[in-house]
Design a protein around this motif. Structure first.
Motif, PDB file in Angstrom:
ATOM      1  N   ALA A  33      -2.986 -14.085   7.362  1.00  0.00           N
ATOM      2  CA  ALA A  33      -1.541 -13.962   6.954  1.00  0.00           C
ATOM      3  C   ALA A  33      -1.217 -12.441   6.460  1.00  0.00           C
ATOM      4  O   ALA A  33      -0.185 -12.032   6.703  1.00  0.00           O
ATOM      5  CB  ALA A  33      -1.178 -14.926   6.168  1.00  0.00           C
ATOM      6  N   GLU A  34      -2.180 -12.084   5.518  1.00  0.00           N
ATOM      7  CA  GLU A  34      -1.916 -10.781   5.086  1.00  0.00           C
ATOM      8  C   GLU A  34      -2.200  -9.734   5.984  1.00  0.00           C
ATOM      9  O   GLU A  34      -1.306  -8.708   6.194  1.00  0.00           O
ATOM     10  CB  GLU A  34      -2.697 -10.497   3.958  1.00  0.00           C
ATOM     11  CG  GLU A  34      -2.452 -11.439   2.491  1.00  0.00           C
ATOM     12  CD  GLU A  34      -3.419 -11.215   1.351  1.00  0.00           C
ATOM     13  OE1 GLU A  34      -4.183 -10.282   1.548  1.00  0.00           O
ATOM     14  OE2 GLU A  34      -3.245 -12.107   0.517  1.00  0.00           O
ATOM     15  N   LEU A  35      -3.121  -9.872   6.996  1.00  0.00           N
ATOM     16  CA  LEU A  35      -3.192  -8.864   8.113  1.00  0.00           C
ATOM     17  C   LEU A  35      -1.993  -8.818   8.915  1.00  0.00           C
ATOM     18  O   LEU A  35      -1.649  -7.741   9.459  1.00  0.00           O
ATOM     19  CB  LEU A  35      -4.553  -9.386   8.819  1.00  0.00           C
ATOM     20  CG  LEU A  35      -4.825  -8.546  10.125  1.00  0.00           C
ATOM     21  CD1 LEU A  35      -4.948  -6.935   9.694  1.00  0.00           C
ATOM     22  CD2 LEU A  35      -6.035  -9.098  10.810  1.00  0.00           C
ATOM     23  N   ALA A  36      -1.482  -9.857   9.130  1.00  0.00           N
ATOM     24  CA  ALA A  36      -0.262 -10.164   9.966  1.00  0.00           C
ATOM     25  C   ALA A  36       0.922  -9.391   9.475  1.00  0.00           C
ATOM     26  O   ALA A  36       1.524  -8.620  10.100  1.00  0.00           O
ATOM     27  CB  ALA A  36      -0.056 -11.602  10.460  1.00  0.00           C
ATOM     28  N   GLU A  37       1.016  -9.429   8.102  1.00  0.00           N
ATOM     29  CA  GLU A  37       1.988  -8.733   7.368  1.00  0.00           C
ATOM     30  C   GLU A  37       1.997  -7.353   7.463  1.00  0.00           C
ATOM     31  O   GLU A  37       2.772  -6.761   7.665  1.00  0.00           O
ATOM     32  CB  GLU A  37       2.054  -9.512   5.956  1.00  0.00           C
ATOM     33  CG  GLU A  37       2.521 -10.888   5.952  1.00  0.00           C
ATOM     34  CD  GLU A  37       2.385 -11.573   4.269  1.00  0.00           C
ATOM     35  OE1 GLU A  37       1.936 -10.599   3.687  1.00  0.00           O
ATOM     36  OE2 GLU A  37       2.907 -12.618   4.403  1.00  0.00           O
ATOM     37  N   ASP A  95       4.630  -4.863   9.141  1.00  0.00           N
ATOM     38  CA  ASP A  95       5.415  -4.300   8.122  1.00  0.00           C
ATOM     39  C   ASP A  95       5.262  -2.620   8.165  1.00  0.00           C
ATOM     40  O   ASP A  95       4.046  -2.257   8.061  1.00  0.00           O
ATOM     41  CB  ASP A  95       4.991  -4.590   6.680  1.00  0.00           C
ATOM     42  CG  ASP A  95       5.887  -4.069   5.667  1.00  0.00           C
ATOM     43  OD1 ASP A  95       6.513  -3.371   5.921  1.00  0.00           O
ATOM     44  OD2 ASP A  95       5.682  -4.470   4.473  1.00  0.00           O
ATOM     45  N   GLU A  96       6.492  -1.935   8.991  1.00  0.00           N
ATOM     46  CA  GLU A  96       6.268  -0.653   9.121  1.00  0.00           C
ATOM     47  C   GLU A  96       5.974   0.131   7.928  1.00  0.00           C
ATOM     48  O   GLU A  96       5.573   1.320   7.941  1.00  0.00           O
ATOM     49  CB  GLU A  96       7.746  -0.282   9.741  1.00  0.00           C
ATOM     50  CG  GLU A  96       7.890  -0.918  11.091  1.00  0.00           C
ATOM     51  CD  GLU A  96       9.222  -0.381  11.655  1.00  0.00           C
ATOM     52  OE1 GLU A  96       9.952   0.308  10.997  1.00  0.00           O
ATOM     53  OE2 GLU A  96       9.448  -0.831  12.802  1.00  0.00           O
ATOM     54  N   SER A  97       6.191  -0.490   6.657  1.00  0.00           N
ATOM     55  CA  SER A  97       5.945   0.483   5.538  1.00  0.00           C
ATOM     56  C   SER A  97       4.511   0.497   5.036  1.00  0.00           C
ATOM     57  O   SER A  97       4.012   1.163   4.230  1.00  0.00           O
ATOM     58  CB  SER A  97       6.557  -0.128   4.382  1.00  0.00           C
ATOM     59  OG  SER A  97       6.370  -1.343   3.958  1.00  0.00           O
ATOM     60  N   LYS A  98       3.713  -0.440   5.648  1.00  0.00           N
ATOM     61  CA  LYS A  98       2.313  -0.444   5.412  1.00  0.00           C
ATOM     62  C   LYS A  98       1.495   0.401   6.223  1.00  0.00           C
ATOM     63  O   LYS A  98       1.809   0.911   7.395  1.00  0.00           O
ATOM     64  CB  LYS A  98       1.682  -1.797   5.976  1.00  0.00           C
ATOM     65  CG  LYS A  98       1.964  -3.028   5.055  1.00  0.00           C
ATOM     66  CD  LYS A  98       1.479  -2.952   3.673  1.00  0.00           C
ATOM     67  CE  LYS A  98       1.945  -4.333   3.055  1.00  0.00           C
ATOM     68  NZ  LYS A  98       1.211  -4.424   1.729  1.00  0.00           N
ATOM     69  N   ASP A  99       0.623   1.296   5.305  1.00  0.00           N
ATOM     70  CA  ASP A  99      -0.059   2.291   6.071  1.00  0.00           C
ATOM     71  C   ASP A  99      -1.422   1.772   6.748  1.00  0.00           C
ATOM     72  O   ASP A  99      -1.658   0.915   6.502  1.00  0.00           O
ATOM     73  CB  ASP A  99      -0.401   3.437   4.915  1.00  0.00           C
ATOM     74  CG  ASP A  99      -1.092   2.890   3.760  1.00  0.00           C
ATOM     75  OD1 ASP A  99      -1.833   1.923   4.046  1.00  0.00           O
ATOM     76  OD2 ASP A  99      -1.126   3.653   2.692  1.00  0.00           O
ATOM     77  N   LEU A 100      -2.205   2.789   7.350  1.00  0.00           N
ATOM     78  CA  LEU A 100      -3.271   2.368   8.006  1.00  0.00           C
ATOM     79  C   LEU A 100      -4.135   1.851   6.887  1.00  0.00           C
ATOM     80  O   LEU A 100      -5.144   0.990   7.544  1.00  0.00           O
ATOM     81  CB  LEU A 100      -3.678   3.646   8.932  1.00  0.00           C
ATOM     82  CG  LEU A 100      -4.676   3.226  10.036  1.00  0.00           C
ATOM     83  CD1 LEU A 100      -4.551   2.127  11.021  1.00  0.00           C
ATOM     84  CD2 LEU A 100      -5.486   4.502  10.831  1.00  0.00           C
TER      85      LEU A 100
END
Length: 410
Positions: free
Chosen positions: A57-61, A65-70
């Protein structure tokens, strides 16, 4: 499925079979294993599966989530890979270094995440049966854990390639960080794949003349508590033995070993016989399938011990046996081997390979000038083979006639 008589015709104890052509564990598997052991050991499979779904679930988020970086996505990819690898390790699975799912690289990230959810759901279904309350329908079949985890890894690698992420490096980095971050964070936990009883039993498998023994996939029981009763200790063993009997048909597990401690050193085969009878009776009482096997004619060809609907071959090892005896050991062990293990590896009189193996083992004993109990084995009375005589010429040990509940020594 082979008959009991076929199995009795196999090589001498330990009757351990394993596929010598199986791949060895990948380097990442070993890295994950070493990291887990360093911080306290494996969680129960059911708990690990819950954690896997949490990380999924955290991977999907992170992906949505566009604010998450690579870097955040990479860390979550490594988490899912790490925990799924733990489950494979616990069931003795040797994963391929690479597993490709055709056409996956062309799919969108959203499609890959949906596929991961579906695959992880299948894994949860399997674990819920092995380590949870789920029962299977008669027509229901399960996919082995190794196949499912290999599929998970294939999709994770596809996601990593699409994002130009080095997943192997991310997993190695997570393992290194975990050794520091998680040291002392979790209490020491028990898992049958890393049990102390299994570690102790390795000296027996390594000394065995059975060519399959060293590669066998075995689980071990919890450490025997000498301050507690036989029935208390067996109560601790039963849940893991149930999981073992559920998993062995699909995961090709070869054995489950118990290392019972005695209140004093056994001084005769008679006392060992009483101890063994008491242990089997206690285990039989905890059988969820309530097998009446111990009420049957144990001296009859075709009889075999049963637990949770599985036929199990039993071998007793002891310091009572002299050096060179096939059941000699530095302490007492009781090994349970499922019928499926013999069939999986084509051991038994129905298979031509079995005769070759048996002949080779007997030749090894002859070359070393040691006694091989062929007269007992060839009798095809399985009850006589569970607890072997001390030496050539001794009568078969009829352990089921020797003891009562009041004479239990384990």
């Amino acid at each position: 499925m082979s008959s009991t008589e076929d199995q009795v015709d196999a090589s001498p104890a330990p009757y351990l079979a394993a596929n010598l052509n199986e791949p060895t564990k990948s380097s990442l598997q070993e890295i994950v294993h070493d990291s887990v052991i360093a911080v306290g050991g494996y969680w129960r499979p059911a708990s690990a599966t819950i954690r896997l779904l949490e990380e999924l679930a955290e991977l999907a988020e992170a992906i949505h989530d566009e604010s998450k970086d690579l870097a955040s996505i990479t860390e979550e990819l490594a988490d899912v890979f790490f925990i799924s690898t733990c489950l494979a390790n616990q069931f003795g699975v040797a994963l391929p270094d690479r597993h490709v799912v055709s056409g996956e690289d062309a799919a969108s990230l959203e499609s890959k995440m949906l596929l991961l959810v579906q695959i992880c759901g299948r894994l949860a279904r399997v674990i819920n049966y092995y380590d949870g309350p789920k029962n299977l329908k008669k027509s229901e079949s399960l996919t082995p854990i190794g196949d499912i985890v290999a599929q998970i890894h294939a999709v994770l690698r596809s996601v990593a390639r699409q994002l130009r992420v080095d997943l192997d490096l991310a997993v190695r980095s997570k393992a290194a960080k975990s050794r520091v971050r998680d040291s002392g964070r979790f209490p020491m936990s028990f898992d049958p794949s890393t049990a102390d009883s299994l570690t102790e039993f390795r000296s027996v498998t390594e000394a065995s003349d059975c060519s399959f023994a060293r590669q066998a996939k075995i689980w071990g029981a919890p450490t025997w508590n000498v301050t507690k009763s036989l029935h208390h200790n067996v109560d601790q063993v039963i849940p893991f033995l149930i999981s073992f009997t559920k998993a062995t048909r699909h995961e090709s597990l070869d054995g489950f070993v118990i290392a019972p401690s005695l209140p004093y050193q056994n001084t005769s085969i008679s006392k060992l016989s009483r101890s063994f009878e008491g242990l089997l009776k206690a285990i039989n009482r905890g059988d969820p399938a309530r097998s009446p096997c111990l009420d049957g004619n144990i001296a009859k060809a075709g009889w075999q011990f049963e637990f949770n609907g599985r036929r199990l071959f039993v071998s007793v090892f002891s310091p009572l046996y002299p050096g060179g005896h096939p059941r000699a050991a530095h302490r007492d062990f009781v090994l349970f081997q499922p019928e499926e293990s013999f069939d999986e590896h084509r051991v038994g009189s129905a298979y031509s390979e079995s005769e070759v193996i048996r002949t080779a083992v007997r030749r090894k004993f002859q070359e070393r000038g040691l006694w091989y109990p062929e007269e007992v084995i060839d009798s095809r009375i399985e009850g006589h083979i569970y607890l072997l005589p001390l030496r050539k010429g001794d009568p078969p040990v009829e352990w089921w006639l020797r003891g009562t509940d009041q004479l239990v020594l384990f």
